[in-house]
Enzyme design. Structure first.
Site, PDB file in Angstrom:
ATOM      1  N   GLU B  29       0.844  -1.189   0.000  1.00 21.81           N
ATOM      2  CA  GLU B  29       0.000   0.000   0.000  1.00 21.81           C
ATOM      3  C   GLU B  29       0.882   1.242   0.000  1.00 21.81           C
ATOM      4  O   GLU B  29       1.772   1.374   0.854  1.00 21.81           O
ATOM      5  CB  GLU B  29      -0.909  -0.016   1.242  1.00 21.81           C
ATOM      6  CG  GLU B  29      -1.835  -1.227   1.268  1.00 21.81           C
ATOM      7  CD  GLU B  29      -2.357  -1.547   2.660  1.00 21.81           C
ATOM      8  OE1 GLU B  29      -2.039  -0.816   3.615  1.00 21.81           O
ATOM      9  OE2 GLU B  29      -3.088  -2.554   2.784  1.00 21.81           O
ATOM     10  N   GLU B  60      -4.725  -6.492   3.377  1.00 20.03           N
ATOM     11  CA  GLU B  60      -3.480  -7.231   3.653  1.00 20.03           C
ATOM     12  C   GLU B  60      -3.601  -8.713   3.287  1.00 20.03           C
ATOM     13  O   GLU B  60      -2.649  -9.300   2.774  1.00 20.03           O
ATOM     14  CB  GLU B  60      -3.070  -7.058   5.117  1.00 20.03           C
ATOM     15  CG  GLU B  60      -2.472  -5.692   5.456  1.00 20.03           C
ATOM     16  CD  GLU B  60      -3.506  -4.589   5.576  1.00 20.03           C
ATOM     17  OE1 GLU B  60      -4.716  -4.897   5.614  1.00 20.03           O
ATOM     18  OE2 GLU B  60      -3.117  -3.408   5.639  1.00 20.03           O
ATOM     19  N   ASP B  84       3.391  -2.687  11.612  1.00 19.72           N
ATOM     20  CA  ASP B  84       3.299  -3.929  12.379  1.00 19.72           C
ATOM     21  C   ASP B  84       1.878  -4.343  12.727  1.00 19.72           C
ATOM     22  O   ASP B  84       1.471  -5.481  12.531  1.00 19.72           O
ATOM     23  CB  ASP B  84       4.116  -3.775  13.672  1.00 19.72           C
ATOM     24  CG  ASP B  84       4.042  -2.362  14.233  1.00 19.72           C
ATOM     25  OD1 ASP B  84       2.929  -1.879  14.515  1.00 19.72           O
ATOM     26  OD2 ASP B  84       5.108  -1.722  14.368  1.00 19.72           O
ATOM     27  N   GLY B  85       1.099  -3.388  13.234  1.00 19.53           N
ATOM     28  CA  GLY B  85      -0.248  -3.716  13.714  1.00 19.53           C
ATOM     29  C   GLY B  85      -1.243  -3.979  12.608  1.00 19.53           C
ATOM     30  O   GLY B  85      -2.393  -4.328  12.868  1.00 19.53           O
ATOM     31  N   TYR B  88      -2.179  -8.391  10.896  1.00 23.00           N
ATOM     32  CA  TYR B  88      -3.076  -9.474  11.324  1.00 23.00           C
ATOM     33  C   TYR B  88      -4.100  -9.918  10.279  1.00 23.00           C
ATOM     34  O   TYR B  88      -4.408 -11.113  10.216  1.00 23.00           O
ATOM     35  CB  TYR B  88      -3.728  -9.116  12.667  1.00 23.00           C
ATOM     36  CG  TYR B  88      -2.678  -8.717  13.689  1.00 23.00           C
ATOM     37  CD1 TYR B  88      -1.695  -9.638  14.073  1.00 23.00           C
ATOM     38  CD2 TYR B  88      -2.607  -7.434  14.201  1.00 23.00           C
ATOM     39  CE1 TYR B  88      -0.693  -9.270  14.963  1.00 23.00           C
ATOM     40  CE2 TYR B  88      -1.607  -7.060  15.091  1.00 23.00           C
ATOM     41  CZ  TYR B  88      -0.653  -7.977  15.469  1.00 23.00           C
ATOM     42  OH  TYR B  88       0.339  -7.623  16.333  1.00 23.00           O
ATOM     43  N   HIS B 129       0.538   1.072  15.676  1.00 28.07           N
ATOM     44  CA  HIS B 129       1.683   1.544  14.899  1.00 28.07           C
ATOM     45  C   HIS B 129       3.014   1.331  15.629  1.00 28.07           C
ATOM     46  O   HIS B 129       4.028   1.883  15.213  1.00 28.07           O
ATOM     47  CB  HIS B 129       1.537   3.042  14.574  1.00 28.07           C
ATOM     48  CG  HIS B 129       0.424   3.350  13.622  1.00 28.07           C
ATOM     49  ND1 HIS B 129      -0.886   3.159  13.943  1.00 28.07           N
ATOM     50  CD2 HIS B 129       0.441   3.817  12.347  1.00 28.07           C
ATOM     51  CE1 HIS B 129      -1.641   3.523  12.909  1.00 28.07           C
ATOM     52  NE2 HIS B 129      -0.859   3.916  11.935  1.00 28.07           N
TER      53      HIS B 129
END
Lengths: 397, 335
Positions: B29, B60, B84-85, B88, B129
């Site tokens: 993205e 994602e 990172d967050g 999932y 974040h």
């Protein structure tokens, strides 16, 4: 010569790779309406042909020989399915997901494909695998538990089936994006069921396929059931209505009509090869058996509904078609039965011959090259096995 | 040799990877025209085209799932997860597909996918974040998990990750993106392999094992400890799966003391695994119980509290005092 080749493309005889330079001005919707029309059917349950000027031309090359070949395919895969179910009942397989009732959806679509197309399927597409040329013993390896995969995907143009519902639709879309990059007109086909259409992956696959105009066919077998959940829990409108919202035209086809399925798949493949991107096919069919051999559909299936679908059997109607034309000869019946029996016997013998893998092979192929920590675990387990093998009354390794 | 920031060094590494192999494609993205929210891919779409550096829809699972399909087709996808967050939604595709396909197919299908993940806190960001989700992936067989701490490693290791035939989770310490250092873009037989740990400070009294953003903190700790006459050996793990236990073990056999530190929460973390494995391997060489200095077992807190969550120099030195048997915050503590 019942397994005669079906022409991959009887209407458009272009083998263009125009996709590489796709013209953005071309309207990808030009050949299909924004909303799916009535369900496509070319063959009634009573075996009579139905006129359809839009889809008939796509199977104009299909004569008696090819119809007999499709008939044989369906009889063989049903015979294999019954044999595998029996093998499970006899303790030879841990599990089997029957395709009973869905033979036309799977054979009709798979026989439309070229060898260089690539299938990403769910676990019920054993007839598709058969049509792709998967070995008969390879069909049961996974279900016997002796292997994590039945076949080499690249040898037959079909990925290892995905058990996670809907995950493979994204794989098909990515593969199709790769076909565009490679400048080839191969197509990726994703097989999934009505339950999968609720998954995020399937919806994301349609977003990606539309945005990148990926040459993928979304082939949804709506067999009315996701284990015990009726399709009405997944969709309150016909499933085919969903795709146009993503910018993907769709076709709703009688999934128990092998000719209609063949025609619809050819339309979708042709669109993909011409650079017009994805098509969604909803094949309306019925799961006549349980979800798997572990399931008990008597707890949730309405008997009358089941009976009504039995009257729409995909094999019976082709039999009637052949009979009406005087082509269901004793010779044909004998040949088809003999082929089906031989296939079942080969699969059964192959299944009996499958041996449990060597214990230390549990460590193989985790990575493409060995890692020190996994090698350590392997060596330690090897020592453990060796110790008990050497002990009095120890295991057989 | 040129001075580059850690972020730029990943960018030059990706540029080399794109040059070296036409099957390398980048997906993510905002990685194209914008060059990524951290500008790591700056200029790559301009130079290699939108066909190879692809902006994707905001999904994602979709990015990861299509990367699987591209890998099936013989491509070598490099996926950027923006933060990172945000990883999932892709978790199922990573652990159920990417990690298993080679095993599932008996080696017939390879998944040479690199997943780049800016991770860690300390930048005053909003929720989702600042996380350190590496342990979810180190627990998954079939994945390689690596992280870098210097511009040189960032450049070398991203190229090694892209060239690797296994799937690699590549964690980028985002609060160190702007650290500068010399970068040699030559990779040869003397270049350290991606799955080896590096001793970054040599010492005799305590082995401090860490990785990613806390390597700099551990270096500072070694300097500070030396003022007290304590000699720390700092090991940058680099690879979190597999772990180079041989290097760690050799060090602990000498020092007899182990401190493991990371930003991620403690329970079930990489530090727990390193402490357990080293205890198993060299219990009789230990002079003290291994100590862990980690984020607390709470969700990543609001930015105003993150300094209390993140291990820092003082908490690390406190743990060093603990394994040295010196006065520390837990002296006399009964709990």
């Amino acid at each position: 010569m019942l397994r005669s080749e079906l022409s991959p493309n009887p209407v458009h005889h272009r083998t263009t790779d125009s996709r590489a330079g796709t013209d953005d001005d071309v309207d990808p919707w030009q050949d299909l309406p924004a909303r799916p029309r009535a369900t496509v059917q070319l063959l009634s349950p009573d075996g009579t042909r139905r006129s359809d000027p839009e889809y008939e031309p796509w199977v104009q090359d299909v004569g008696t020989d090819q119809i007999s070949a499709l008939y044989q395919d369906m009889v063989v895969v049903r015979r294999l399915d019954i044999e595998a179910t029996a093998l499970q009942r006899q303790g030879q397989l841990g599990l089997w997901p029957p395709l009973l009732g869905q033979e036309a959806s799977q054979v009709g679509s798979a026989r439309a494909l070229r060898a260089d197309d690539f299938v990403f399927s769910s676990y019920r597409e054993n007839a598709v695998a058969y049509c792709r040329g998967v070995g008969l013993t390879d069909l049961v390896r996974v279900w016997k538990g002796t292997s994590a995969s039945g076949w080499d995907p690249y040898a037959v143009g079909m990925a290892t089936p995905s058990i996670i519902i809907g995950a493979q639709t994204l794989h098909a879309t990515g593969y199709a994006m790769g076909c565009v990059k490679d400048g080839v007109d191969s197509v990726a086909v994703a097989y999934f069921g009505d339950g999968a259409t609720s998954q995020g992956d399937v919806n994301e696959a349609m977003v990606f396929a539309a945005s990148f105009r990926a040459p993928v066919v979304f082939f949804c077998q709506n067999n009315q059931w996701a284990i015990s959940e009726p399709v009405s829990l997944q969709a309150v409108r016909p499933i085919a209505d969903r795709a146009p919202g993503f910018g993907i035209p769709s076709i709703r086809v009688d999934g128990n009509d092998v000719l209609a399925v063949l025609a619809a798949t050819r339309v979708a493949l042709d669109r993909a090869r011409r650079g017009d991107g994805a098509t969604f096919i909803e094949a309306v069919t019925y799961r006549m058996g349980p979800h798997t051999t572990s399931d008990d559909p008597t707890r949730y299936v309405d008997k009358a509904e089941h009976e009504s679908w039995a009257g729409r059997d995909p094999i019976l109607r082709v039999e009637r078609l052949l009979e009406l034309g005087g082509h269901l000869t004793p010779e044909l019946t004998r040949a088809v039965t003999a082929t089906a029996d031989a296939a079942a016997r080969e699969m059964r013998d192959g299944c009996h011959g499958l041996e449990p893998p060597e214990p230390l092979s549990v460590f193989d192929h985790v990575y493409t090259s060995p890692t020190s920590w996994l090698e350590r675990q392997r060596r330690q387990y090897e020592a453990y096995l060796a110790m008990y093998q050497d002990a009095p009354g120890g295991g057989e390794g | 040799m040129a001075v580059q920031t850690l972020a730029a060094a990943i960018g030059t590494g990706l540029r080399r990877a794109l040059q070296d192999d036409p099957r390398v494609v980048l997906l993510g993205e905002d990685i194209g025209r914008l060059g990524g929210v951290f500008r790591v891919t700056d200029g790559l779409q301009r130079d290699f085209g939108a066909d190879r550096v692809m902006d994707t829809p905001l999904a994602e699972a979709g990015i990861m799932g299509t990367a699987v399909g591209l890998a099936y087709r013989g491509y070598r996808p490099v996926v950027e997860i923006q933060f990172d967050g945000f990883i999932y939604p892709a978790f199922d595709q990573i652990v159920a597909q990417v990690a298993k396909l080679h095993y599932r197919t008996g080696g017939a299908v390879r998944m040479p996918i690199t997943v780049r993940v800016p991770y860690g806190g300390g930048i005053g960001a909003v929720e989702h974040h600042s996380e350190s989700p590496e342990a979810y992936f180190t627990h998954t067989a079939g994945l390689r998990v690596v992280t870098c701490s210097s511009p040189q490693d960032a450049h070398t290791m991203i190229r090694q990750a892209v060239a690797c035939d296994d799937p690699v989770l590549f964690f980028e310490p985002k609060r160190r993106y702007w650290v500068k250092g010399d970068v040699d873009e030559v990779i040869d037989e003397t270049t350290m392999a991606m799955d080896r740990a590096r001793v970054v400070v040599e010492g005799d009294d305590v082995t401090v094992v860490t990785y990613g953003p806390l390597v700099a903190t551990a270096r500072d700790a070694a300097l500070a400890a030396s003022d007290d006459g304590i000699s720390l050996e700092v090991i940058d793990l680099r690879s979190l799966a597999p772990v180079d236990y041989e290097t760690v073990e050799a060090s602990v056999r000498r020092t007899g003391r182990l401190v493991v530190t990371h930003e991620a929460q403690q329970h079930g973390g990489v530090g727990a695994e390193v402490a357990a494995s080293i205890t198993e391997r060299c219990f009789h060489h230990l002079e003290a119980a291994p100590a862990r200095v980690t984020g607390f077992d709470v969700p990543y807190p609001p930015a105003a509290l993150e300094d209390h969550f993140l291990p820092d120099l003082d908490r690390l030195l406190d743990a060093v005092d603990r394994v040295m048997g010196r006065q520390n915050s837990l002296s006399g503590w009964r709990g």
